[in-house]
Write a protein that holds these residues in place. Structure first.
Motif, mmCIF file in Angstrom:
data_model
loop_
_atom_site.group_PDB
_atom_site.id
_atom_site.type_symbol
_atom_site.label_atom_id
_atom_site.label_comp_id
_atom_site.label_asym_id
_atom_site.label_seq_id
_atom_site.Cartn_x
_atom_site.Cartn_y
_atom_site.Cartn_z
ATOM 1 N N ASN A 181 -11.074 -5.558 2.230
ATOM 2 C CA ASN A 181 -10.157 -6.696 2.034
ATOM 3 C C ASN A 181 -9.176 -6.446 0.906
ATOM 4 O O ASN A 181 -8.504 -7.376 0.449
ATOM 5 C CB ASN A 181 -10.952 -7.977 1.744
ATOM 6 N N ARG A 182 -9.060 -5.197 0.445
ATOM 7 C CA ARG A 182 -8.174 -4.878 -0.671
ATOM 8 C C ARG A 182 -6.744 -4.656 -0.172
ATOM 9 O O ARG A 182 -6.491 -3.740 0.625
ATOM 10 C CB ARG A 182 -8.670 -3.624 -1.389
ATOM 11 N N THR A 232 0.814 -1.210 0.000
ATOM 12 C CA THR A 232 0.000 0.000 0.000
ATOM 13 C C THR A 232 0.850 1.263 0.000
ATOM 14 O O THR A 232 2.018 1.243 0.397
ATOM 15 C CB THR A 232 -0.926 -0.004 1.247
ATOM 16 N N ASP A 289 -4.263 -3.322 -1.472
ATOM 17 C CA ASP A 289 -3.572 -2.137 -1.953
ATOM 18 C C ASP A 289 -3.974 -0.888 -1.173
ATOM 19 O O ASP A 289 -3.494 0.210 -1.466
ATOM 20 C CB ASP A 289 -3.854 -1.915 -3.449
ATOM 21 N N GLN A 290 -4.834 -1.053 -0.168
ATOM 22 C CA GLN A 290 -5.337 0.082 0.602
ATOM 23 C C GLN A 290 -4.627 0.185 1.954
ATOM 24 O O GLN A 290 -4.199 -0.828 2.527
ATOM 25 C CB GLN A 290 -6.844 -0.047 0.819
#
Length: 269
Positions: free
Chosen positions: A254-255, A120, A257-258
Protein backbone atom coordinates in the motif's frame (compact mmCIF):
# COMPACT_ATOMS: atom_id res chain seq x y z
CA UNK A 1 -39.40 -41.44 -10.15
CA UNK A 2 -41.55 -38.44 -9.23
CA UNK A 3 -39.21 -37.60 -6.33
CA UNK A 4 -36.22 -37.78 -8.67
CA UNK A 5 -37.87 -35.40 -11.12
CA UNK A 6 -38.69 -32.97 -8.32
CA UNK A 7 -35.08 -33.12 -7.11
CA UNK A 8 -33.72 -32.48 -10.61
CA UNK A 9 -36.13 -29.60 -11.10
CA UNK A 10 -34.90 -28.03 -7.84
CA UNK A 11 -31.27 -28.48 -8.86
CA UNK A 12 -31.86 -26.85 -12.25
CA UNK A 13 -33.74 -24.00 -10.61
CA UNK A 14 -30.93 -23.42 -8.06
CA UNK A 15 -28.32 -23.52 -10.82
CA UNK A 16 -30.29 -20.96 -12.79
CA UNK A 17 -30.50 -18.63 -9.77
CA UNK A 18 -26.76 -19.01 -9.10
CA UNK A 19 -25.96 -18.35 -12.76
CA UNK A 20 -28.10 -15.22 -12.75
CA UNK A 21 -26.42 -14.02 -9.54
CA UNK A 22 -22.96 -14.56 -11.06
CA UNK A 23 -23.90 -12.59 -14.15
CA UNK A 24 -25.19 -9.75 -11.99
CA UNK A 25 -21.97 -9.74 -9.96
CA UNK A 26 -19.83 -9.70 -13.10
CA UNK A 27 -21.85 -6.79 -14.49
CA UNK A 28 -21.52 -4.92 -11.20
CA UNK A 29 -17.74 -5.49 -11.14
CA UNK A 30 -17.39 -4.17 -14.70
CA UNK A 31 -19.29 -1.01 -13.79
CA UNK A 32 -17.21 -0.41 -10.65
CA UNK A 33 -13.93 -1.00 -12.51
CA UNK A 34 -14.87 1.55 -15.16
CA UNK A 35 -15.71 4.17 -12.52
CA UNK A 36 -12.43 3.54 -10.70
CA UNK A 37 -10.30 3.64 -13.86
CA UNK A 38 -11.93 6.89 -14.95
CA UNK A 39 -11.04 8.44 -11.59
CA UNK A 40 -7.31 7.79 -12.09
CA UNK A 41 -5.19 10.45 -13.81
CA UNK A 42 -1.56 9.54 -14.48
CA UNK A 43 1.36 11.75 -15.44
CA UNK A 44 4.93 11.34 -16.58
CA UNK A 45 6.41 14.66 -15.58
CA UNK A 46 4.01 17.26 -16.98
CA UNK A 47 2.65 14.93 -19.66
CA UNK A 48 -0.69 13.31 -18.97
CA UNK A 49 -1.01 9.66 -19.90
CA UNK A 50 -3.89 8.49 -22.07
CA UNK A 51 -6.37 6.13 -20.48
CA UNK A 52 -7.26 3.40 -22.94
CA UNK A 53 -10.95 3.11 -22.16
CA UNK A 54 -11.44 -0.50 -23.30
CA UNK A 55 -10.09 -3.17 -20.92
CA UNK A 56 -7.34 -5.41 -22.28
CA UNK A 57 -8.55 -8.38 -20.27
CA UNK A 58 -11.62 -9.40 -18.30
CA UNK A 59 -11.02 -12.11 -15.75
CA UNK A 60 -12.45 -14.19 -12.93
CA UNK A 61 -10.90 -16.73 -10.58
CA UNK A 62 -13.51 -19.22 -9.29
CA UNK A 63 -10.84 -21.23 -7.46
CA UNK A 64 -10.23 -18.30 -5.11
CA UNK A 65 -13.88 -17.26 -4.82
CA UNK A 66 -16.40 -14.97 -6.45
CA UNK A 67 -14.14 -12.30 -7.90
CA UNK A 68 -14.23 -10.37 -11.19
CA UNK A 69 -11.67 -8.00 -12.63
CA UNK A 70 -10.84 -5.80 -15.62
CA UNK A 71 -7.36 -4.79 -16.79
CA UNK A 72 -6.72 -1.27 -18.10
CA UNK A 73 -3.62 0.54 -19.34
CA UNK A 74 -2.43 4.14 -19.67
CA UNK A 75 -0.17 5.10 -22.57
CA UNK A 76 2.14 7.92 -23.65
CA UNK A 77 2.92 8.38 -27.35
CA UNK A 78 1.44 4.93 -27.90
CA UNK A 79 3.59 3.07 -25.37
CA UNK A 80 1.97 1.49 -22.26
CA UNK A 81 3.31 3.25 -19.16
CA UNK A 82 1.04 1.87 -16.43
CA UNK A 83 -1.37 -1.00 -15.97
CA UNK A 84 -4.13 -1.62 -13.46
CA UNK A 85 -6.10 -4.73 -12.59
CA UNK A 86 -9.28 -3.51 -10.93
CA UNK A 87 -11.32 -6.23 -9.26
CA UNK A 88 -14.28 -6.74 -6.98
CA UNK A 89 -14.73 -9.54 -4.46
CA UNK A 90 -18.17 -10.90 -3.64
CA UNK A 91 -17.09 -13.99 -1.68
CA UNK A 92 -15.29 -14.82 0.61
CA UNK A 93 -14.35 -11.10 0.74
CA UNK A 94 -16.39 -8.05 -0.24
CA UNK A 95 -13.84 -5.31 -0.97
CA UNK A 96 -12.70 -3.79 -4.25
CA UNK A 97 -9.02 -3.34 -5.12
CA UNK A 98 -6.96 -1.54 -7.73
CA UNK A 99 -3.64 -3.25 -8.44
CA UNK A 100 -1.23 -0.90 -10.22
CA UNK A 101 2.14 -1.51 -11.83
CA UNK A 102 4.33 1.11 -13.46
CA UNK A 103 5.64 0.03 -16.86
CA UNK A 104 7.54 3.27 -17.25
CA UNK A 105 11.27 3.89 -17.37
CA UNK A 106 10.60 7.30 -15.84
CA UNK A 107 8.86 8.61 -12.73
CA UNK A 108 5.07 8.51 -12.62
CA UNK A 109 2.51 10.34 -10.51
CA UNK A 110 -1.18 9.67 -10.18
CA UNK A 111 -4.20 11.39 -8.72
CA UNK A 112 -7.29 9.49 -7.64
CA UNK A 113 -10.49 11.46 -7.35
CA UNK A 114 -8.32 14.57 -7.44
CA UNK A 115 -5.93 13.63 -4.61
CA UNK A 116 -2.34 12.45 -5.13
CA UNK A 117 -2.30 8.68 -4.63
CA UNK A 118 0.91 7.46 -6.32
CA UNK A 119 4.34 8.93 -6.94
CA UNK A 120 6.95 6.40 -7.93
CA UNK A 121 10.25 5.95 -9.74
CA UNK A 122 10.66 3.79 -12.83
CA UNK A 123 8.68 0.60 -12.86
CA UNK A 124 10.78 -1.60 -15.10
CA UNK A 125 14.05 -1.70 -16.97
CA UNK A 126 14.12 -2.47 -20.67
CA UNK A 127 17.12 -4.69 -21.40
CA UNK A 128 18.80 -5.53 -24.69
CA UNK A 129 18.31 -9.00 -26.17
CA UNK A 130 21.74 -9.07 -27.75
CA UNK A 131 21.37 -12.66 -29.04
CA UNK A 132 17.99 -12.11 -30.72
CA UNK A 133 17.79 -11.80 -34.51
CA UNK A 134 17.44 -8.32 -35.94
CA UNK A 135 13.80 -7.15 -36.12
CA UNK A 136 12.27 -7.69 -39.55
CA UNK A 137 11.20 -4.81 -41.76
CA UNK A 138 7.77 -6.46 -42.10
CA UNK A 139 5.16 -6.17 -39.30
CA UNK A 140 3.90 -9.74 -39.82
CA UNK A 141 7.41 -11.14 -39.54
CA UNK A 142 8.08 -9.02 -36.44
CA UNK A 143 4.93 -10.50 -34.91
CA UNK A 144 6.30 -14.00 -35.51
CA UNK A 145 9.64 -12.96 -34.04
CA UNK A 146 7.96 -11.62 -30.89
CA UNK A 147 5.99 -14.83 -30.42
CA UNK A 148 9.18 -16.86 -30.84
CA UNK A 149 11.03 -14.71 -28.31
CA UNK A 150 8.12 -14.85 -25.83
CA UNK A 151 8.19 -18.65 -25.97
CA UNK A 152 11.73 -18.51 -24.58
CA UNK A 153 10.44 -17.06 -21.28
CA UNK A 154 9.14 -19.26 -18.47
CA UNK A 155 7.54 -17.55 -15.47
CA UNK A 156 6.94 -19.17 -12.08
CA UNK A 157 5.18 -18.06 -8.92
CA UNK A 158 6.05 -19.08 -5.39
CA UNK A 159 3.30 -20.16 -3.03
CA UNK A 160 2.65 -17.37 -0.54
CA UNK A 161 2.62 -19.66 2.49
CA UNK A 162 5.06 -22.33 1.30
CA UNK A 163 8.31 -21.09 -0.29
CA UNK A 164 9.23 -24.64 -1.29
CA UNK A 165 6.24 -24.81 -3.62
CA UNK A 166 6.18 -23.08 -7.02
CA UNK A 167 4.04 -23.36 -10.12
CA UNK A 168 4.43 -22.36 -13.74
CA UNK A 169 2.34 -19.49 -15.03
CA UNK A 170 0.51 -19.84 -18.33
CA UNK A 171 1.42 -17.35 -21.06
CA UNK A 172 -1.57 -16.19 -23.03
CA UNK A 173 -1.05 -17.19 -26.68
CA UNK A 174 -1.48 -13.66 -28.05
CA UNK A 175 -0.08 -10.36 -26.80
CA UNK A 176 -2.65 -8.41 -24.81
CA UNK A 177 -1.44 -5.15 -26.40
CA UNK A 178 0.46 -4.34 -29.61
CA UNK A 179 1.93 -0.88 -30.15
CA UNK A 180 4.53 1.32 -31.76
CA UNK A 181 5.80 4.81 -31.07
CA UNK A 182 7.75 6.71 -33.69
CA UNK A 183 8.38 9.51 -31.19
CA UNK A 184 9.96 7.06 -28.74
CA UNK A 185 11.92 5.13 -31.36
CA UNK A 186 9.80 2.00 -30.88
CA UNK A 187 9.31 0.37 -34.27
CA UNK A 188 7.12 -2.36 -32.78
CA UNK A 189 6.12 -3.55 -29.34
CA UNK A 190 3.93 -6.11 -27.64
CA UNK A 191 2.88 -6.92 -24.10
CA UNK A 192 2.41 -10.55 -23.10
CA UNK A 193 0.71 -11.76 -19.93
CA UNK A 194 1.54 -14.79 -17.79
CA UNK A 195 -1.52 -15.96 -15.85
CA UNK A 196 -2.45 -18.32 -13.07
CA UNK A 197 -3.97 -21.62 -14.17
CA UNK A 198 -6.76 -21.28 -16.69
CA UNK A 199 -7.63 -17.71 -15.71
CA UNK A 200 -6.96 -14.48 -17.62
CA UNK A 201 -5.70 -12.83 -14.44
CA UNK A 202 -2.22 -11.47 -15.28
CA UNK A 203 0.52 -12.15 -12.74
CA UNK A 204 3.67 -11.33 -14.74
CA UNK A 205 3.94 -8.97 -17.72
CA UNK A 206 6.52 -9.22 -20.50
CA UNK A 207 7.14 -6.25 -22.79
CA UNK A 208 9.04 -6.82 -26.04
CA UNK A 209 10.11 -3.81 -28.09
CA UNK A 210 12.04 -3.33 -31.32
CA UNK A 211 13.91 -0.13 -30.46
CA UNK A 212 15.75 2.03 -32.93
CA UNK A 213 18.90 3.78 -31.71
CA UNK A 214 21.64 5.37 -33.80
CA UNK A 215 20.30 3.80 -36.98
CA UNK A 216 20.22 0.30 -35.47
CA UNK A 217 17.09 -1.61 -34.47
CA UNK A 218 17.31 -4.27 -31.74
CA UNK A 219 14.95 -6.23 -29.52
CA UNK A 220 14.59 -5.26 -25.85
CA UNK A 221 12.54 -6.79 -23.04
CA UNK A 222 11.14 -5.71 -19.68
CA UNK A 223 9.28 -7.56 -16.92
CA UNK A 224 6.71 -6.34 -14.41
CA UNK A 225 4.59 -7.88 -11.67
CA UNK A 226 0.84 -7.87 -11.12
CA UNK A 227 0.78 -9.63 -7.78
CA UNK A 228 2.72 -9.46 -4.50
CA UNK A 229 4.02 -13.04 -4.80
CA UNK A 230 7.64 -13.92 -5.43
CA UNK A 231 8.18 -14.44 -9.15
CA UNK A 232 11.01 -16.15 -10.99
CA UNK A 233 11.53 -15.88 -14.75
CA UNK A 234 13.95 -17.89 -16.88
CA UNK A 235 14.84 -17.30 -20.51
CA UNK A 236 16.30 -20.30 -22.32
CA UNK A 237 16.88 -21.90 -18.88
CA UNK A 238 18.82 -18.87 -17.61
CA UNK A 239 17.50 -17.05 -14.56
CA UNK A 240 16.91 -13.44 -15.57
CA UNK A 241 14.37 -12.13 -13.02
CA UNK A 242 13.76 -12.96 -9.38
CA UNK A 243 11.59 -10.53 -7.42
CA UNK A 244 10.72 -11.07 -3.75
CA UNK A 245 7.36 -11.65 -2.13
CA UNK A 246 6.03 -8.30 -0.97
CA UNK A 247 3.21 -9.36 1.33
CA UNK A 248 2.46 -10.20 4.02
CA UNK A 249 2.83 -7.81 5.76
CA UNK A 250 0.01 -6.36 3.66
CA UNK A 251 0.80 -2.67 4.30
CA UNK A 252 3.95 -3.25 2.19
CA UNK A 253 1.82 -3.19 -0.98
CA UNK A 254 0.00 0.00 0.00
CA UNK A 255 3.05 2.28 -0.26
CA UNK A 256 2.42 5.05 -2.83
CA UNK A 257 6.15 5.48 -3.49
CA UNK A 258 6.57 1.97 -4.92
CA UNK A 259 6.12 0.91 -8.59
CA UNK A 260 3.66 -1.80 -7.50
CA UNK A 261 0.71 -0.49 -5.51
CA UNK A 262 -2.58 -1.91 -4.26
CA UNK A 263 -5.39 0.45 -3.35
CA UNK A 264 -8.11 -1.29 -1.36
CA UNK A 265 -11.55 0.23 -0.99
CA UNK A 266 -14.98 -0.81 0.18
CA UNK A 267 -17.89 -0.77 -2.23
CA UNK A 268 -21.52 -1.68 -1.95
CA UNK A 269 -22.42 -5.09 -3.32
Amino acid sequence: MRAFCVMMSCLISCWGVAQEASEDQAKRAIELAKVEAKALELFQGSQKLKWETEPLLRWTNPVSGQIYGDVYIWTLDGRPEAIASIYKWFSPHTHQATELQSLSESELTMTRYGATAWSTGKGLEMKLLADAPAPSDRPFQRSRQMHAIAEQFVAQAEDRSDPTSTWNLRRLPKPIYRYQSEKRGIVDGAMFAFCQGSTNNPEVLLLLEARQRDGQTQWHYGLGRQNSLRFIVHRNDELIWDVPKLAPPWPAVNRPDQPYLVIKSQSAN
